[in-house]
Design an enzyme around this catalytic site. Sequence first.
Site, PDB file in Angstrom:
ATOM      1  N   ARG A  74      62.607  84.724  17.977  1.00  0.00           N
ATOM      2  CA  ARG A  74      61.514  85.342  18.722  1.00  0.00           C
ATOM      3  C   ARG A  74      60.437  85.773  17.715  1.00  0.00           C
ATOM      4  O   ARG A  74      60.396  86.936  17.281  1.00  0.00           O
ATOM      5  CB  ARG A  74      62.013  86.533  19.533  1.00  0.00           C
ATOM      6  CG  ARG A  74      63.061  86.171  20.580  1.00  0.00           C
ATOM      7  CD  ARG A  74      63.552  87.369  21.359  1.00  0.00           C
ATOM      8  NE  ARG A  74      64.611  87.017  22.295  1.00  0.00           N
ATOM      9  CZ  ARG A  74      65.283  87.909  23.032  1.00  0.00           C
ATOM     10  NH1 ARG A  74      64.994  89.204  22.928  1.00  0.00           N
ATOM     11  NH2 ARG A  74      66.230  87.513  23.852  1.00  0.00           N
ATOM     12  N   SER A  98      70.979  94.176  28.304  1.00  0.00           N
ATOM     13  CA  SER A  98      70.176  93.989  29.509  1.00  0.00           C
ATOM     14  C   SER A  98      70.997  93.102  30.438  1.00  0.00           C
ATOM     15  O   SER A  98      71.497  92.064  29.998  1.00  0.00           O
ATOM     16  CB  SER A  98      68.844  93.327  29.155  1.00  0.00           C
ATOM     17  OG  SER A  98      68.146  92.973  30.326  1.00  0.00           O
ATOM     18  N   ASP A 143      69.498  98.261  32.206  1.00  0.00           N
ATOM     19  CA  ASP A 143      69.817  98.262  30.775  1.00  0.00           C
ATOM     20  C   ASP A 143      70.882  99.304  30.466  1.00  0.00           C
ATOM     21  O   ASP A 143      70.860 100.423  31.015  1.00  0.00           O
ATOM     22  CB  ASP A 143      68.580  98.607  29.929  1.00  0.00           C
ATOM     23  CG  ASP A 143      67.550  97.489  29.901  1.00  0.00           C
ATOM     24  OD1 ASP A 143      67.910  96.347  30.236  1.00  0.00           O
ATOM     25  OD2 ASP A 143      66.392  97.765  29.538  1.00  0.00           O
ATOM     26  N   GLN A 145      73.270  87.335  20.247  1.00  0.00           N
ATOM     27  CA  GLN A 145      73.918  88.137  21.282  1.00  0.00           C
ATOM     28  C   GLN A 145      75.005  87.337  21.982  1.00  0.00           C
ATOM     29  O   GLN A 145      75.071  86.120  21.877  1.00  0.00           O
ATOM     30  CB  GLN A 145      72.894  88.644  22.299  1.00  0.00           C
ATOM     31  CG  GLN A 145      72.188  87.576  23.111  1.00  0.00           C
ATOM     32  CD  GLN A 145      71.096  88.159  24.013  1.00  0.00           C
ATOM     33  OE1 GLN A 145      70.446  89.149  23.684  1.00  0.00           O
ATOM     34  NE2 GLN A 145      70.888  87.551  25.158  1.00  0.00           N
ATOM     35  N   ASP A 164      64.336  81.205  28.633  1.00  0.00           N
ATOM     36  CA  ASP A 164      64.031  82.554  29.095  1.00  0.00           C
ATOM     37  C   ASP A 164      62.587  82.871  28.709  1.00  0.00           C
ATOM     38  O   ASP A 164      62.205  82.764  27.546  1.00  0.00           O
ATOM     39  CB  ASP A 164      64.994  83.534  28.421  1.00  0.00           C
ATOM     40  CG  ASP A 164      64.748  84.980  28.821  1.00  0.00           C
ATOM     41  OD1 ASP A 164      63.830  85.230  29.621  1.00  0.00           O
ATOM     42  OD2 ASP A 164      65.478  85.847  28.329  1.00  0.00           O
ATOM     43  N   GLU A 188      69.043 100.530  23.050  1.00  0.00           N
ATOM     44  CA  GLU A 188      69.420  99.557  24.071  1.00  0.00           C
ATOM     45  C   GLU A 188      70.435  98.583  23.495  1.00  0.00           C
ATOM     46  O   GLU A 188      70.191  97.950  22.471  1.00  0.00           O
ATOM     47  CB  GLU A 188      68.196  98.799  24.570  1.00  0.00           C
ATOM     48  CG  GLU A 188      68.531  97.771  25.646  1.00  0.00           C
ATOM     49  CD  GLU A 188      67.360  96.878  26.009  1.00  0.00           C
ATOM     50  OE1 GLU A 188      67.590  95.692  26.329  1.00  0.00           O
ATOM     51  OE2 GLU A 188      66.202  97.355  25.954  1.00  0.00           O
TER      52      GLU A 188
END
Length: 345
Positions: free
Chosen positions: A111, A262, A246, A126, A57, A259
């Site tokens: 990340r 997504s 979202d 996730q 991604d 949030e």
Amino acid sequence: MKNLIIPKAYKSILCPDATEKAIKFIKDQFQLQLSSELKLRRVTAPMIVLKGTGLNDDLNGIERPVAFPIKGLAEQTAEVVHSLAKWKRYMLGELQIPAGKGLYTDMNALRPDEDFTNLHSIYVDQWDWEKSISKEERSIEFLIRTVKQVYASIKRTEYILSEYYPALSPQLPEEITFIHSEELLEKYPDLSPKERETEAVKEFGAIFIIGIGGELKNGEPHDGRAPDYDDWTTPSVNGYKGLNGDIILWNPVLEQAFEISSMGIRVDEKALLEQLEIKGEEKRKELMFHKKLLSGELPYSVGGGIGQSRLCMFLLRKAHIGEVQSSIWPDELRDTCKKAGIIFL
């Protein structure tokens, strides 16, 4: 530190030991609810993929993946995943999962370019899920039905949790409200995208913002999206574009938008070509994943990611994601939080 929010008189409802038990409870319950609601089977996911396949991604296209050479593969470069947005669709085809059914997995990513905030860590966990659909189901109506199913899974998990931990009474609204990013811009033209989200979700409690990634009437996107998984160019409703978005919840602890997911209907051949051109990324057409998609070898699909630590943080009324996951933090951040009663795992 400038991004840190310290709620006034904060006190965690659960102690660290009880928190650890509640985290497992939430994760066990939610994946049962989600897999049942969407007809998903669990699969094993990779932590690394080879560079140059197109499977990783790219997020907003500027984040650096953690990468390293592999001795046993002639020094080919492997990348730690950012997420499994494209890998999941590839696996739907490999496993020949028919329309109406799908898969989910535990996704663990790194990340390193993330900014430290109450919601962000360099470690990302996730539930990544993907479901095969028919071409006719590539519509805003189908997307809305799917969002409602995901939201129902969150609501049921919240209720079951409250039965075991009465202090954590349900707080989510019965229904989730749908609003397009263009409508948000029209309603709050002088606010930033995040400020628009906060104003809208403060009013409704839970919203799904449709159409994220494409340019709005003010010449700017609501938020960034890679060009090769979510469809943000196909016309949807009222002259607007986008079959993605979202899920945003109102967080009463932090008093801001939160949030949690997504998701969206994935690009077909037409949308992929258009979005690659918009982003100036036509060269990606030569990557393995993109070749398969353009030649019709991949199923149409809908999918998304739902933050595991974020869901736990929200349902357990925590002020910082470090209270529900073990990661690396600046010493100053950890010490400041500890003094405020925010105890990291």
